[in-house]
Design an enzyme around this catalytic site. Sequence first.
Site, mmCIF file in Angstrom:
data_model
loop_
_atom_site.group_PDB
_atom_site.id
_atom_site.type_symbol
_atom_site.label_atom_id
_atom_site.label_comp_id
_atom_site.label_asym_id
_atom_site.label_seq_id
_atom_site.Cartn_x
_atom_site.Cartn_y
_atom_site.Cartn_z
ATOM 1 N N ASP A 41 16.117 -99.682 0.493
ATOM 2 C CA ASP A 41 16.369 -98.804 1.598
ATOM 3 C C ASP A 41 17.514 -99.233 2.508
ATOM 4 O OD1 ASP A 41 14.870 -100.739 2.812
ATOM 5 O OD2 ASP A 41 13.378 -99.757 3.541
ATOM 6 N N SER A 42 17.899 -100.401 2.028
ATOM 7 C CA SER A 42 19.312 -100.992 2.715
ATOM 8 C C SER A 42 20.247 -99.885 2.583
ATOM 9 C CB SER A 42 19.745 -102.039 1.924
ATOM 10 O OG SER A 42 19.745 -101.879 0.626
ATOM 11 N N ASP A 80 12.855 -98.565 -3.284
ATOM 12 C CA ASP A 80 12.055 -98.918 -2.013
ATOM 13 C C ASP A 80 11.069 -97.647 -1.371
ATOM 14 O OD1 ASP A 80 12.102 -101.299 -1.259
ATOM 15 O OD2 ASP A 80 14.184 -101.300 -0.407
ATOM 16 N N LYS A 108 8.634 -100.576 -4.300
ATOM 17 C CA LYS A 108 8.394 -101.586 -3.603
ATOM 18 C C LYS A 108 8.072 -101.203 -2.177
ATOM 19 C CE LYS A 108 12.194 -103.957 -2.130
ATOM 20 N NZ LYS A 108 12.128 -104.126 -0.778
ATOM 21 N N GLU A 110 6.815 -103.160 1.574
ATOM 22 C CA GLU A 110 6.995 -104.260 2.609
ATOM 23 C C GLU A 110 5.796 -104.617 3.106
ATOM 24 O OE1 GLU A 110 9.900 -104.148 5.513
ATOM 25 O OE2 GLU A 110 11.618 -103.634 3.883
ATOM 26 N N GLU A 176 12.181 -112.786 1.034
ATOM 27 C CA GLU A 176 13.519 -112.581 1.771
ATOM 28 C C GLU A 176 13.584 -113.585 2.821
ATOM 29 O OE1 GLU A 176 14.493 -108.651 2.963
ATOM 30 O OE2 GLU A 176 16.377 -109.183 3.929
#
Length: 276
Positions: A41-42, A80, A108, A110, A176
């Site tokens: 999602d960057s 993401d 993915k 978080e 990260e």
Amino acid sequence: MNRSILNILNKTRKISAITSYDYTMASLCDQAGIDIILVGDSAGVVMLGYNNTIPVTMNDMCLFTRAVSKATKNAIVVSDMPFGTYNNTDQAIRNSRKLIRSGANAVKLEGGSGITSIIKSMTKKNIQVVGHLGLQPQTMINKKNKIKGRTKNEAINLIEDAKLLEESGAICIILEMVNHEVTRIITKMLNIPTIGIGSGIHCDGQILVIHDMLGLYDKPKFKFVKKYLTLSSEIIKAIKMYKNEVENCKFPTSDNWFSMKQSEYEKLQKWHKHKF
Ligand code: KIV
């Protein structure tokens, strides 16, 4: 596509991972033999120009995932789940299936202990889940202390979260900006692989954002980003050359245009003369 992430993530060699968001870049990464392509999602920052990943939507991620998966023959595609799309089990399963239908092999999420029940339910439905601990960009915007695992207690929380993610069925974990000492403990402790970004050498693999490592995106510059190229200046140089050649009639030349057969051209000229 039924590419199982477990086939390569067996801790026998280091794993290479990189982000991509479009067909062309993903195809290049795949041809270079990268193991995992993360549709991160960057994308919100490097593709859509947002300040952070929060505004990224499911539609955005499905579009990027479709483009990447179309280009990918060998790499595993992980997508993401954007902010706010996995607040409860039903929502998480519904949205992860959208990404899988778009071509993702795994998704993915978080978070640590707060999302383990969601991950358990997803893995029961055969959805391959990648965890993400340490700096979590979806919930840590503008926070000053970005490096994680600085104190004993912070480190213990991370280690416990990593264990919980593994027990919930996660197939690997992105770490990260975690201190490398903590990364080493987590990586040794887990059976599933860790993939680091700014977390040192002890991870089972490494990931970088492609725009950062190609030198396409310069702000902000993190210590962990190794630039393998400075493409931005090369691209600007090429675009300036193009502009200059267009303005001075140096582009296009006969190398770049198409010509009629001489006989057809002569007929056309006759017609033209007669008509005008
Ligand atoms: O969105 C992303 O690109 C990521 C990587 C930084 C791991 O989550």
